[in-house]
Design a protein around this motif. Structure first.
Motif, mmCIF file in Angstrom:
data_model
loop_
_atom_site.group_PDB
_atom_site.id
_atom_site.type_symbol
_atom_site.label_atom_id
_atom_site.label_comp_id
_atom_site.label_asym_id
_atom_site.label_seq_id
_atom_site.Cartn_x
_atom_site.Cartn_y
_atom_site.Cartn_z
ATOM 1 N N TYR A 1 8.938 -1.210 4.685
ATOM 2 C CA TYR A 1 8.654 -0.122 4.063
ATOM 3 C C TYR A 1 9.609 0.373 2.801
ATOM 4 O O TYR A 1 10.834 -0.191 2.890
ATOM 5 C CB TYR A 1 8.780 0.915 5.301
ATOM 6 C CG TYR A 1 7.950 0.712 6.300
ATOM 7 C CD1 TYR A 1 8.327 0.152 7.542
ATOM 8 C CD2 TYR A 1 6.640 1.264 6.413
ATOM 9 C CE1 TYR A 1 7.535 0.046 8.513
ATOM 10 C CE2 TYR A 1 5.710 0.847 7.534
ATOM 11 C CZ TYR A 1 6.283 0.315 8.469
ATOM 12 O OH TYR A 1 5.398 0.002 9.499
ATOM 13 N N LEU B 1 7.303 9.654 -1.066
ATOM 14 C CA LEU B 1 6.140 8.827 -0.873
ATOM 15 C C LEU B 1 6.890 7.581 0.016
ATOM 16 O O LEU B 1 8.106 7.308 -0.155
ATOM 17 C CB LEU B 1 5.835 8.334 -2.203
ATOM 18 C CG LEU B 1 4.208 7.753 -2.151
ATOM 19 C CD1 LEU B 1 3.412 9.164 -1.961
ATOM 20 C CD2 LEU B 1 3.840 7.334 -3.858
ATOM 21 N N ARG B 2 5.784 7.203 0.661
ATOM 22 C CA ARG B 2 6.224 5.965 1.742
ATOM 23 C C ARG B 2 5.527 4.649 1.277
ATOM 24 O O ARG B 2 4.165 4.827 1.331
ATOM 25 C CB ARG B 2 6.311 6.124 3.064
ATOM 26 C CG ARG B 2 6.595 5.040 4.127
ATOM 27 C CD ARG B 2 6.471 5.123 5.461
ATOM 28 N NE ARG B 2 5.017 4.691 5.801
ATOM 29 C CZ ARG B 2 4.543 4.544 6.810
ATOM 30 N NH1 ARG B 2 5.408 4.708 7.961
ATOM 31 N NH2 ARG B 2 3.296 4.218 7.373
ATOM 32 N N LEU B 3 5.867 3.514 0.630
ATOM 33 C CA LEU B 3 5.215 2.430 0.696
ATOM 34 C C LEU B 3 5.452 1.391 1.873
ATOM 35 O O LEU B 3 6.427 1.507 2.598
ATOM 36 C CB LEU B 3 5.760 1.693 -0.831
ATOM 37 C CG LEU B 3 5.677 2.475 -2.214
ATOM 38 C CD1 LEU B 3 6.370 1.646 -3.038
ATOM 39 C CD2 LEU B 3 4.585 2.848 -2.251
ATOM 40 N N SER B 4 4.209 0.622 1.798
ATOM 41 C CA SER B 4 4.346 -0.317 3.138
ATOM 42 C C SER B 4 3.933 -1.706 2.461
ATOM 43 O O SER B 4 3.182 -1.829 1.542
ATOM 44 C CB SER B 4 3.416 0.057 4.114
ATOM 45 O OG SER B 4 3.665 1.325 4.582
ATOM 46 N N THR C 1 1.573 -1.846 -6.149
ATOM 47 C CA THR C 1 0.963 -0.505 -5.923
ATOM 48 C C THR C 1 1.512 0.721 -6.946
ATOM 49 O O THR C 1 2.641 0.641 -6.923
ATOM 50 C CB THR C 1 0.936 0.104 -4.256
ATOM 51 O OG1 THR C 1 0.209 1.145 -4.284
ATOM 52 C CG2 THR C 1 2.479 -0.022 -3.858
ATOM 53 N N SER D 1 0.780 -1.206 -0.133
ATOM 54 C CA SER D 1 0.112 -0.063 0.028
ATOM 55 C C SER D 1 0.990 1.324 0.082
ATOM 56 O O SER D 1 2.183 1.217 0.170
ATOM 57 C CB SER D 1 -0.838 0.152 1.264
ATOM 58 O OG SER D 1 -0.007 0.150 2.240
ATOM 59 N N GLY D 2 0.206 2.391 -0.438
ATOM 60 C CA GLY D 2 0.918 3.560 -0.327
ATOM 61 C C GLY D 2 1.222 4.193 -1.656
ATOM 62 O O GLY D 2 1.919 5.406 -1.405
#
Length: 124
Positions: free
Chosen positions: A79, A17-20, A118, A6-7
């Protein structure tokens, strides 16, 4: 193991931006995690990976110095912090688990579990 990334979203060039990536199961700390990306019409490429303990990280040349991979084993989550984003960072980003080893790998075939992806879109 099931992975949920997500993210993703739309961000301007130069932004962050931060993806998880949330993982199911109880053995999260026992395997390496990686992030890969696939631009439209191109092959999937390595972005970053982190060892099970989080002590070792490796990066693709195109993101080195701009992206940071990390993990929180208490939350079963990895992350990807993305800074100084460029137009060419636009892609679908996938997280993946390499359950056969603890150390980080950049080899796509080493990963046996994948999240759904994502989308990250960087605009000018």
């Amino acid at each position: 193991v099931q992975l949920q990334a997500s993210g993703g979203g739309l961000v301007q060039a130069g932004g962050s931006l931060r993806l998880s990536c949330a993982a199911s199961g109880r053995t999260f700390s026992r395997y390496a995690m990686g992030w890969f990306r696939q631009p439209l019409g191109k092959e999937r490429e390595f972005v970053a990976a982190i060892s099970g303990s989080g002590d070792t990280t490796i990066y693709g040349d195109s993101v080195k110095g701009r992206f940071t991979i990390s993990r929180d084993n208490t939350k079963n989550t990895a992350y990807l912090f993305m800074n100084s984003l460029k137009l060419e960072d636009t892609a679908i980003y996938y997280c993946a688990a390499d359950r056969s080893r603890l150390f980080a790998s950049r080899i796509i075939t080493d990963y046996d579990h994948w999240g759904q992806g994502t989308l990250v879109t960087v605009s000018s």
